[in-house]
Write an enzyme that holds these catalytic residues in place. Structure first.
Site, mmCIF file in Angstrom:
data_model
loop_
_atom_site.group_PDB
_atom_site.id
_atom_site.type_symbol
_atom_site.label_atom_id
_atom_site.label_comp_id
_atom_site.label_asym_id
_atom_site.label_seq_id
_atom_site.Cartn_x
_atom_site.Cartn_y
_atom_site.Cartn_z
ATOM 1 N N ASP A 208 0.830 -1.204 0.000
ATOM 2 C CA ASP A 208 0.000 0.000 0.000
ATOM 3 C C ASP A 208 0.872 1.265 0.000
ATOM 4 O OD1 ASP A 208 -2.856 0.923 0.442
ATOM 5 O OD2 ASP A 208 -1.913 1.913 2.140
ATOM 6 N N GLU A 268 1.761 -0.531 -4.995
ATOM 7 C CA GLU A 268 0.815 0.534 -5.348
ATOM 8 C C GLU A 268 1.630 1.819 -5.308
ATOM 9 O OE1 GLU A 268 -3.163 2.925 -3.922
ATOM 10 O OE2 GLU A 268 -1.562 2.454 -2.539
HETATM 11 C C1 GLC Z 1 -4.210 3.023 -0.698
HETATM 12 C C2 GLC Z 1 -5.437 2.165 -0.571
HETATM 13 C C3 GLC Z 1 -6.566 3.013 -0.089
HETATM 14 C C4 GLC Z 1 -6.196 3.606 1.251
HETATM 15 C C5 GLC Z 1 -4.884 4.353 1.183
HETATM 16 C C6 GLC Z 1 -4.350 4.650 2.548
HETATM 17 O O1 GLC Z 1 -4.323 3.987 -1.686
HETATM 18 O O2 GLC Z 1 -5.708 1.543 -1.794
HETATM 19 O O3 GLC Z 1 -7.760 2.302 0.017
HETATM 20 O O4 GLC Z 1 -7.206 4.485 1.669
HETATM 21 O O5 GLC Z 1 -3.902 3.594 0.540
HETATM 22 O O6 GLC Z 1 -3.925 3.477 3.175
#
Ligand code: GLC
Length: 549
Positions: A208, A268
Site C-alpha cells: 500500500d 501501489e
Molecule cells: C491506498 C489504498 C486506499 C487507502 C490508502 C491509505 O491507496 O488503496 O484504500 O485508503 O492507501 O492506506
C-alpha cells in the site's frame, strides 16, 4: 500450441489476480461484515471463475477509520473477520484449489490504536517511542499551530496536535499516523511481518502507498503550495517517490528470496512519469508495480493504444511483467465510468459530481457502460502481463450511487463535505443470490446497503445465463489459460482508427472496436466475443478473440 506451464517462481508474470475486499465478499457468521470463513466457503466459486491468485485487502484488527487500511496489529486477524486458524484454513483451501494468496501490507502508516502509537502518545517529546512516527513541534508560542499547512489525501489537515505542543503527520486520515522509516525498529518490524505471513503460506504482498515510505522533512517545512510545485520525478520530493525508498524494498527482496518459490510483491505506486515505476518493479525491489493507466483512461482506442505500447516497453525495461487494472476498491467501477460522459477535467476514476448527485447528473447509460466494460476487459485479458480484477466486476456490477449519507463509511466523505462522497459505492457487499436479506452475502443485512438491482446481477442469476458477464469472465479466464503465450505483442493494421487489433505470438488475436459502428471482422476463427455478433461483423463497442495460425 499448448498452454505454457509457468515455472513456479514465475507464476505471477501473467496471472489473473482477483481482489477481495474481505468485509464485502461473503459473510459466514451473519453479522453483516464479510469474513475469512466466508471466503473459504467461496473457494469453489473462485476456482470455477478461473483466477490464479487472490489479493486480499486488509483483514487485520482495525477500527475501520479507512476500511481496514488503518492497521492496529500487523500480525493478527480482525476478530470480526475470524482468527489466525481461520486464516490458515483459508490458505489451505485456496492452495488446494490451485489459487495463490497475496495479502495487502500497509507500511506507510499504522492506525492510531497500534500499540506503538499509543506508546508514542504516552511518551514525552524526543522519546524513542515518538521516533517511530513523524512528530514535529507546532508553530506559535505554545506549538498551537500546525508545523505546516499540509492537506491530507482525504482532505483536511495532515498534521494533528497531541496536546503537548507536538503534532504528528498523517498523509491520510488522522487515525493513520505515518511511520518514520528512518527508524531501525520500524524497518525490522516490517521484515518480521513479511516473514510471519510468508511462513503461514502467503505467496505475496500488495504494498500500500509504496511510494510514500521514505520521507525527508527539512527543518523548515515547505508550504502545501511549495510541496505541490515540487517536481516529483527527481526522486528528491520530501514525501513522495524518493529514491531511497528502494533501499527498503531491497531489504524486503532479501526476505522474499528466503522462500521457495520467492514471495512476490506488487507496488501501489502512483508515480509519474511511468518510467519511475521501473525501480519498484525491478527484480531487486518489489518485482511488480501497478500500472493504473487504463483505470484512468477514457474508452478510447488512441488512449488504449498509447497505454498498451508504453507499458509493454516499460515492462521490458524493468524485466517485470506489466499489470492491467480497470477497477479496485478506490475508484468508481468501470462499468459505470464508461457509461458516463467525460466531465471536464475531473479525473474519470472518481466521477465525483455524478456520485454527489446520487447518480442522477449527468445521466448514466448503464447498458452502454457495461457493453464497453466487457469489450475493454476482453481486450485487456488478451494482453501480455498480469490482470488484476476487482470483486464484482465479473458480475458486471456498476457503482452504487444511492447510499444514504447516514450509511457512509469512507473517511473522504466525512473529511470533504459536499466535495467527495468517497469510495463506498464500489465496496457494497456482493450479491450471491437473487433474493435474501443481503442477496446471499450473509444471513442478515449487509454493512453497506445493497440496491434492489443487485439481485439480477447475483452469481445465482448470472450462473445459468450464457450471455451474462459472469459467463463471459469464466470463459475468458479459462481460454486465457489455454492460449497464454510469451510476453510479446504485435499490432495488426486495421483500416479504421477506432479499432485495435493485437496478436500474440501463437496466433491468439483480439480485435476491439471502440466506435459505435459495426465494422468488418478480420479473418480467423472466432473464439469468444464480449457481445453478440453476426458472422464477419464486428459490432460497435465489442471485442472478439480470434485464432489464426
Ligand atoms: C491506498 C489504498 C486506499 C487507502 C490508502 C491509505 O491507496 O488503496 O484504500 O485508503 O492507501 O492506506
Amino acid at each position: 500450441m499448448a498452454a505454457p506451464t509457468p515455472a513456479s517462481a514465475d507464476w505471477w508474470r501473467q496471472a489473473t489476480v482477483y481482489q477481495i475486499y474481505p468485509r464485502s465478499f461473503a459473510d459466514a457468521n451473519g453479522d453483516g461484515v464479510g469474513d475469512l470463513p466466508g471466503i473459504t466457503s467461496r473457494v469453489d466459486y473462485l476456482a470455477r471463475l478461473g483466477v490464479d491468485a487472490v489479493w486480499l485487502s486488509p483483514f487485520y484488527p482495525s477500527a475501520l477509520a479507512d476500511g481496514g487500511y488503518d492497521v492496529d496489529d500487523y500480525r493478527n486477524v480482525d476478530p470480526r473477520l475470524g482468527t489466525l486458524d481461520d486464516f490458515d484454513a483459508m490458505v489451505a483451501a485456496l492452495h488446494a484449489a490451485g489459487i495463490r494468496l497475496i495479502v495487502d501490507i500497509v507500511p506507510n502508516h499504522s492506525s492510531n490504536r497500534h500499540e506503538w502509537f499509543q506508546a508514542a502518545l504516552a511518551a514525552p517529546k524526543g522519546s524513542p517511542e515518538r521516533d517511530r512516527y513523524v512528530f514535529r513541534d507546532g508553530l506559535g508560542e505554545d506549538g498551537e499551530l500546525p508545523p505546516a499547512d499540509w492537506v491530507s489525501m482525504f482532505g483536511g489537515p495532515a498534521w494533528t496536535a497531541v496536546g503537548d505542543g507536538q503534532w504528528y503527520l498523517h498523509l491520510f486520515a488522522p487515525e493513520q499516523p505515518d511511520f518514520n522509516w528512518h527508524s531501525e525498529e520500524v524497518r525490522a518490524d516490517f521484515l518480521k511481518t513479511l516473514r510471519f505471513w510468508s511462513d503461514r503460506g502467503v505467496d505475496g504482498f500488495r504494498v500500500d502507498v509504496a511510494h510514500a515510505l521514505a520521507k525527508d522533512l527539512p527543518a523548515d517545512l515547505p508550504s502545501q503550495a511549495e510541496l505541490e510545485a515540487m517536481d516529483k520525478a527527481t526522486g528528491l520530493h520530501p514525501l513522495w517517490d524518493r529514491d531511497e525508498v528502494h533501499q527498503i524494498y531491497a531489504d524486503w527482496r532479501r526476505v522474499f528470496n528466503e522462500y521457495d518459490p520467492p514471495r512476490i510483491a506488487v507496488a501501489e505506486a502512483w508515480v509519474n512519469p511511468p518510467s519511475r515505476r521501473a525501480r519498484y518493479a525491478s527484480a531487486e525491489g518489489l518485482g511488480q508495480a501497478f500500472n493504473f493507466d487504463l483505470l484512468e483512461a477514457d474508452f478510447d482506442a488512441d488512449a488504449f493504444r498509447g497505454i498498451i505500447t508504453e507499458n509493454l516497453e516499460q515492462a521490458a525495461l524493468s524485466g517485470s511483467s506489466t499489470t492491467w487494472v480497470f477497477s479496485n476498491h478506490d475508484v468508481v467501477r468501470h462499468a459505470t465510468r464508461y457509461g458516463l460522459p467525460p466531465n471536464g477535467d475531473e479525473p474519470r476514476k472518481y466521477n465525483r459530481a455524478w456520485l454527489l448527485s446520487h447518480g442522477t447528473e449527468p445521466e448514466l447509460d448503464a447498458e452502454r457502460g457495461l457493453r464497453r466494460a466487457r469489450a475493454a476487459t476482453l481486450l485487456m485479458l488478451a494482453l501480455p502481463g498480469c490482470a488484476y480484477l476487482y470483486q464484482g466486476e465479473e458480475l458486471g456490477l456498476g457503482e452504487v450511487a444511492t447510499i444514504p449519507d447516514e450509511a457512509r463509511q469512507d473517511p473522504t466523505f466525512f473529511r470533504s463535505p459536499g466535495v467527495d462522497v468517497g469510495r463506498d459505492g464500489c465496496r457494497v457487499p456482493l450479491p450471491w443470490t437473487v433474493e435474501g436479506p443481503s442477496f446471499g452475502f450473509g444471513t442478515g443485512p449487509a454493512h453497506l446497503p445493497q440496491p434492489d438491482w443487485f439481485g439480477k446481477c447475483s452469481v445465482e442469476a448470472e450462473s445459468g445465463d450464457e450471455a451474462s458477464t459472469l459467463s463471459l469472465y469464466r470463459e475468458a479466464l479459462g481460454l486465457r489459460h489455454e492460449l497464454q503465450a510469451d510476453e510479446t505483442l504485435e499490432w495488426v493494421d486495421y483500416p479504421a482508427k477506432d479499432v485495435l487489433h493485437v496478436r500474440r505470438s501463437n496466433g491468439w488475436e483480439a480485435v476491439a472496436n471502440f466506435s459505435a459502428e459495426t465494422l468488418p471482422l478480420p479473418e480467423g476463427v472466432p473464439l469468444l466475443s464480449s457481445g453478440p455478433f453476426d458472422a464477419g461483423e464486428l459490432p460497435g463497442e465489442t471485442t472478439v478473440w480470434l485464432r489464426r495460425e
